[in-house]
Design a protein around this motif. Sequence first.
Motif, PDB file in Angstrom:
ATOM      1  N   MET A  17      38.604  43.835  42.487  1.00 59.62           N
ATOM      2  CA  MET A  17      38.733  45.261  42.710  1.00 59.62           C
ATOM      3  C   MET A  17      37.878  46.058  41.735  1.00 59.62           C
ATOM      4  O   MET A  17      38.010  45.906  40.516  1.00 59.62           O
ATOM      5  CB  MET A  17      40.198  45.674  42.558  1.00 59.62           C
ATOM      6  N   GLU A  72      36.815  49.362  39.709  1.00 61.23           N
ATOM      7  CA  GLU A  72      37.618  50.418  39.094  1.00 61.23           C
ATOM      8  C   GLU A  72      37.309  51.785  39.706  1.00 61.23           C
ATOM      9  O   GLU A  72      38.198  52.560  39.979  1.00 61.23           O
ATOM     10  CB  GLU A  72      37.395  50.444  37.573  1.00 61.23           C
ATOM     11  N   SER A  99      42.439  50.576  39.218  1.00 57.72           N
ATOM     12  CA  SER A  99      43.597  50.258  38.378  1.00 57.72           C
ATOM     13  C   SER A  99      44.881  50.874  38.930  1.00 57.72           C
ATOM     14  O   SER A  99      45.956  50.287  38.794  1.00 57.72           O
ATOM     15  CB  SER A  99      43.360  50.708  36.938  1.00 57.72           C
ATOM     16  N   CYS A 142      45.829  48.563  41.696  1.00 59.20           N
ATOM     17  CA  CYS A 142      46.338  47.333  41.075  1.00 59.20           C
ATOM     18  C   CYS A 142      47.790  47.533  40.640  1.00 59.20           C
ATOM     19  O   CYS A 142      48.652  46.695  40.929  1.00 59.20           O
ATOM     20  CB  CYS A 142      45.460  46.972  39.885  1.00 59.20           C
ATOM     21  N   ARG A 194      51.307  45.625  42.085  1.00 58.61           N
ATOM     22  CA  ARG A 194      52.233  44.927  41.193  1.00 58.61           C
ATOM     23  C   ARG A 194      53.683  45.359  41.403  1.00 58.61           C
ATOM     24  O   ARG A 194      54.596  44.684  40.962  1.00 58.61           O
ATOM     25  CB  ARG A 194      51.831  45.142  39.730  1.00 58.61           C
ATOM     26  N   ILE A 248      44.580  39.433  40.431  1.00 55.29           N
ATOM     27  CA  ILE A 248      43.681  40.569  40.602  1.00 55.29           C
ATOM     28  C   ILE A 248      42.668  40.551  39.470  1.00 55.29           C
ATOM     29  O   ILE A 248      43.020  40.393  38.303  1.00 55.29           O
ATOM     30  CB  ILE A 248      44.447  41.907  40.598  1.00 55.29           C
ATOM     31  N   MET A 273      39.690  42.906  37.965  1.00 57.88           N
ATOM     32  CA  MET A 273      39.052  44.215  37.954  1.00 57.88           C
ATOM     33  C   MET A 273      37.566  44.040  37.644  1.00 57.88           C
ATOM     34  O   MET A 273      37.197  43.192  36.826  1.00 57.88           O
ATOM     35  CB  MET A 273      39.689  45.125  36.899  1.00 57.88           C
ATOM     36  N   ALA A 276      42.182  46.638  32.747  1.00 57.61           N
ATOM     37  CA  ALA A 276      42.694  45.488  33.500  1.00 57.61           C
ATOM     38  C   ALA A 276      44.051  45.043  32.964  1.00 57.61           C
ATOM     39  O   ALA A 276      44.984  44.790  33.727  1.00 57.61           O
ATOM     40  CB  ALA A 276      41.686  44.339  33.459  1.00 57.61           C
ATOM     41  N   CYS A 322      46.940  47.579  33.878  1.00 57.35           N
ATOM     42  CA  CYS A 322      47.368  47.704  35.281  1.00 57.35           C
ATOM     43  C   CYS A 322      47.966  46.411  35.827  1.00 57.35           C
ATOM     44  O   CYS A 322      48.439  46.378  36.956  1.00 57.35           O
ATOM     45  CB  CYS A 322      46.218  48.182  36.169  1.00 57.35           C
ATOM     46  N   ALA A 340      46.261  43.358  35.943  1.00 58.56           N
ATOM     47  CA  ALA A 340      45.254  42.413  36.444  1.00 58.56           C
ATOM     48  C   ALA A 340      45.217  41.176  35.548  1.00 58.56           C
ATOM     49  O   ALA A 340      45.523  41.245  34.361  1.00 58.56           O
ATOM     50  CB  ALA A 340      43.878  43.074  36.487  1.00 58.56           C
TER      51      ALA A 340
END
Length: 128
Positions: A53, A55, A63, A66, A70, A80, A82, A93, A96, A98
Amino acid sequence: MTSKELVLYIEDDINMQILLSDILKYEGIGVIVDNGMNIAKILEENNVRMIFMDENLGAYRGSDLCSQIRTFPAYDHIPIVMISGIWNISTIAQNCGAQHFIRKPFDMYDVISTLSTHYVYNRPKNSC
């Protein structure tokens, strides 16, 4: 839901979509590319095994997406990664939820190394 395992790549830049998709396809991995607008539907209808993913997604922050993923128990196990050129992407990362980050610009080996760590797959014989 399809049984084919896929990687979801959330990115709004066409050139980056092509680059990462080509790397994943070279590694024999199916990929779905989206700009983040259809993420809920994609996760519901596909067997997504990993998410890359960006940003900066125009109107969104990766984020934020993300963090939202979650909160759903059905998807909170999906790794995930980032991706960004932002200097503090490692902190973003981590905050969030990741599992990893890749800093832009990146090359094929950054992606392959990340796949080896966070995604179990059978590599094709022509792979690096």
